[in-house]
Design a protein around this motif. Sequence first.
Motif, PDB file in Angstrom:
ATOM      1  N   CYS A  19       3.102 -19.923  35.125  1.00  0.00           N
ATOM      2  CA  CYS A  19       3.065 -21.351  35.438  1.00  0.00           C
ATOM      3  C   CYS A  19       3.116 -21.506  36.957  1.00  0.00           C
ATOM      4  O   CYS A  19       4.100 -21.126  37.599  1.00  0.00           O
ATOM      5  CB  CYS A  19       4.257 -22.059  34.799  1.00  0.00           C
ATOM      6  SG  CYS A  19       4.389 -23.797  35.262  1.00  0.00           S
ATOM      7  N   PHE A  20       2.048 -22.045  37.527  1.00  0.00           N
ATOM      8  CA  PHE A  20       1.999 -22.322  38.961  1.00  0.00           C
ATOM      9  C   PHE A  20       2.428 -23.766  39.179  1.00  0.00           C
ATOM     10  O   PHE A  20       1.875 -24.668  38.556  1.00  0.00           O
ATOM     11  CB  PHE A  20       0.579 -22.129  39.503  1.00  0.00           C
ATOM     12  CG  PHE A  20       0.110 -20.703  39.507  1.00  0.00           C
ATOM     13  CD1 PHE A  20       0.332 -19.884  40.611  1.00  0.00           C
ATOM     14  CD2 PHE A  20      -0.559 -20.175  38.411  1.00  0.00           C
ATOM     15  CE1 PHE A  20      -0.099 -18.572  40.615  1.00  0.00           C
ATOM     16  CE2 PHE A  20      -0.994 -18.867  38.408  1.00  0.00           C
ATOM     17  CZ  PHE A  20      -0.760 -18.062  39.515  1.00  0.00           C
ATOM     18  N   THR A  21       3.402 -23.960  40.071  1.00  0.00           N
ATOM     19  CA  THR A  21       3.822 -25.323  40.414  1.00  0.00           C
ATOM     20  C   THR A  21       3.752 -25.482  41.928  1.00  0.00           C
ATOM     21  O   THR A  21       4.003 -24.537  42.680  1.00  0.00           O
ATOM     22  CB  THR A  21       5.260 -25.627  39.935  1.00  0.00           C
ATOM     23  OG1 THR A  21       6.142 -24.620  40.425  1.00  0.00           O
ATOM     24  CG2 THR A  21       5.335 -25.681  38.428  1.00  0.00           C
ATOM     25  N   THR A  28       1.655 -34.899  48.574  1.00  0.00           N
ATOM     26  CA  THR A  28       0.605 -35.156  47.589  1.00  0.00           C
ATOM     27  C   THR A  28       0.362 -36.657  47.457  1.00  0.00           C
ATOM     28  O   THR A  28       1.227 -37.469  47.773  1.00  0.00           O
ATOM     29  CB  THR A  28       0.995 -34.602  46.204  1.00  0.00           C
ATOM     30  OG1 THR A  28       2.198 -35.230  45.772  1.00  0.00           O
ATOM     31  CG2 THR A  28       1.186 -33.098  46.242  1.00  0.00           C
ATOM     32  N   GLU A  29      -0.818 -36.985  47.002  1.00  0.00           N
ATOM     33  CA  GLU A  29      -1.168 -38.389  46.775  1.00  0.00           C
ATOM     34  C   GLU A  29      -0.648 -38.871  45.428  1.00  0.00           C
ATOM     35  O   GLU A  29      -0.438 -40.051  45.212  1.00  0.00           O
ATOM     36  CB  GLU A  29      -2.684 -38.564  46.862  1.00  0.00           C
ATOM     37  CG  GLU A  29      -3.196 -38.286  48.265  1.00  0.00           C
ATOM     38  CD  GLU A  29      -4.713 -38.386  48.374  1.00  0.00           C
ATOM     39  OE1 GLU A  29      -5.413 -38.421  47.340  1.00  0.00           O
ATOM     40  OE2 GLU A  29      -5.183 -38.424  49.522  1.00  0.00           O
ATOM     41  N   ARG A  30      -0.442 -37.934  44.489  1.00  0.00           N
ATOM     42  CA  ARG A  30       0.178 -38.242  43.203  1.00  0.00           C
ATOM     43  C   ARG A  30       0.857 -36.962  42.707  1.00  0.00           C
ATOM     44  O   ARG A  30       0.678 -35.891  43.278  1.00  0.00           O
ATOM     45  CB  ARG A  30      -0.839 -38.778  42.206  1.00  0.00           C
ATOM     46  CG  ARG A  30      -1.952 -37.835  41.865  1.00  0.00           C
ATOM     47  CD  ARG A  30      -2.972 -38.491  40.914  1.00  0.00           C
ATOM     48  NE  ARG A  30      -3.926 -37.546  40.417  1.00  0.00           N
ATOM     49  CZ  ARG A  30      -5.006 -37.141  41.052  1.00  0.00           C
ATOM     50  NH1 ARG A  30      -5.265 -37.602  42.253  1.00  0.00           N
ATOM     51  NH2 ARG A  30      -5.833 -36.273  40.522  1.00  0.00           N
ATOM     52  N   GLU A  31       1.608 -37.066  41.643  1.00  0.00           N
ATOM     53  CA  GLU A  31       2.353 -35.911  41.135  1.00  0.00           C
ATOM     54  C   GLU A  31       1.389 -34.818  40.678  1.00  0.00           C
ATOM     55  O   GLU A  31       0.390 -35.090  40.004  1.00  0.00           O
ATOM     56  CB  GLU A  31       3.244 -36.335  39.971  1.00  0.00           C
ATOM     57  CG  GLU A  31       4.157 -35.229  39.517  1.00  0.00           C
ATOM     58  CD  GLU A  31       5.140 -35.670  38.438  1.00  0.00           C
ATOM     59  OE1 GLU A  31       5.704 -34.785  37.790  1.00  0.00           O
ATOM     60  OE2 GLU A  31       5.328 -36.889  38.268  1.00  0.00           O
ATOM     61  N   ALA A  32       1.709 -33.600  41.044  1.00  0.00           N
ATOM     62  CA  ALA A  32       0.866 -32.451  40.692  1.00  0.00           C
ATOM     63  C   ALA A  32       1.337 -31.858  39.368  1.00  0.00           C
ATOM     64  O   ALA A  32       2.506 -31.507  39.221  1.00  0.00           O
ATOM     65  CB  ALA A  32       0.928 -31.401  41.788  1.00  0.00           C
ATOM     66  N   GLU A  33       0.417 -31.750  38.435  1.00  0.00           N
ATOM     67  CA  GLU A  33       0.712 -31.111  37.155  1.00  0.00           C
ATOM     68  C   GLU A  33       0.765 -29.599  37.361  1.00  0.00           C
ATOM     69  O   GLU A  33      -0.001 -29.048  38.150  1.00  0.00           O
ATOM     70  CB  GLU A  33      -0.375 -31.440  36.130  1.00  0.00           C
ATOM     71  CG  GLU A  33      -0.434 -32.905  35.749  1.00  0.00           C
ATOM     72  CD  GLU A  33       0.762 -33.342  34.925  1.00  0.00           C
ATOM     73  OE1 GLU A  33       1.227 -32.551  34.074  1.00  0.00           O
ATOM     74  OE2 GLU A  33       1.241 -34.468  35.152  1.00  0.00           O
ATOM     75  N   PRO A  34       1.642 -28.896  36.633  1.00  0.00           N
ATOM     76  CA  PRO A  34       1.644 -27.426  36.713  1.00  0.00           C
ATOM     77  C   PRO A  34       0.305 -26.869  36.225  1.00  0.00           C
ATOM     78  O   PRO A  34      -0.423 -27.531  35.484  1.00  0.00           O
ATOM     79  CB  PRO A  34       2.766 -27.012  35.767  1.00  0.00           C
ATOM     80  CG  PRO A  34       3.549 -28.229  35.487  1.00  0.00           C
ATOM     81  CD  PRO A  34       2.653 -29.407  35.717  1.00  0.00           C
ATOM     82  N   TYR A  35       0.003 -25.652  36.639  1.00  0.00           N
ATOM     83  CA  TYR A  35      -1.234 -24.991  36.247  1.00  0.00           C
ATOM     84  C   TYR A  35      -0.863 -23.684  35.543  1.00  0.00           C
ATOM     85  O   TYR A  35      -0.139 -22.859  36.104  1.00  0.00           O
ATOM     86  CB  TYR A  35      -2.093 -24.729  37.486  1.00  0.00           C
ATOM     87  CG  TYR A  35      -3.459 -24.193  37.205  1.00  0.00           C
ATOM     88  CD1 TYR A  35      -4.358 -24.901  36.410  1.00  0.00           C
ATOM     89  CD2 TYR A  35      -3.879 -22.986  37.743  1.00  0.00           C
ATOM     90  CE1 TYR A  35      -5.635 -24.418  36.158  1.00  0.00           C
ATOM     91  CE2 TYR A  35      -5.153 -22.500  37.503  1.00  0.00           C
ATOM     92  CZ  TYR A  35      -6.020 -23.219  36.715  1.00  0.00           C
ATOM     93  OH  TYR A  35      -7.287 -22.743  36.470  1.00  0.00           O
ATOM     94  N   TYR A  36      -1.353 -23.505  34.325  1.00  0.00           N
ATOM     95  CA  TYR A  36      -1.000 -22.337  33.518  1.00  0.00           C
ATOM     96  C   TYR A  36      -2.174 -21.382  33.417  1.00  0.00           C
ATOM     97  O   TYR A  36      -3.308 -21.793  33.179  1.00  0.00           O
ATOM     98  CB  TYR A  36      -0.585 -22.773  32.110  1.00  0.00           C
ATOM     99  CG  TYR A  36       0.699 -23.564  32.080  1.00  0.00           C
ATOM    100  CD1 TYR A  36       1.923 -22.928  31.945  1.00  0.00           C
ATOM    101  CD2 TYR A  36       0.687 -24.944  32.215  1.00  0.00           C
ATOM    102  CE1 TYR A  36       3.112 -23.646  31.935  1.00  0.00           C
ATOM    103  CE2 TYR A  36       1.867 -25.678  32.197  1.00  0.00           C
ATOM    104  CZ  TYR A  36       3.077 -25.018  32.056  1.00  0.00           C
ATOM    105  OH  TYR A  36       4.230 -25.736  32.053  1.00  0.00           O
TER     106      TYR A  36
END
Length: 162
Positions: A19-21, A28-36
């Motif tokens: 899980c990349f966070t 950021t301009e908006r909240e970043a979702e994690p990347y799996y």
Amino acid sequence: MTDDKDVLRDVWFGRIPTCFTLYQDEITEREAEPYYLLLPRVSYLTLVTDKVKKHFQKVMRQEDISEIWFEHEGTPLKWHYPIGLLFDLLASSSALPWNITVHFKGFPEKDLLHCPSKDTIEAHFMSCVKEADALKHKSQVINEMQKKDHKQLWMGLHNDND
């Protein structure tokens, strides 16, 4: 006793759920979702950098993006170590998925080497293969390979092919 083929299969085909966070202080301009991602143990983080970068660039301004680097629980992750080695050294006792923090600022000059290009990664990989072959087979395997075989070996790793 475990058969050598079983061990080789587990090493070559093993994957680590990751899980990349985005680091909390990145703008950021908006909240970043994690990347799996399921990362191959025998690959390098720099070979998935483009995917991770593309995911997080969606929420960032271009002027806030510089050289990407990764860390796990405060420890910068060395790009020239295979993913499986990094996981075994730093996170094998942690719960899965392996949590990696993504940074676009504050490159830790004292702890990490810069990775200028994919050619650098390829050169490092081939150097490691040659060194291992020299130690195990007295360079017989690499010396018998043609340039196209070297390239095919690298492309297999790069493209995550068997």
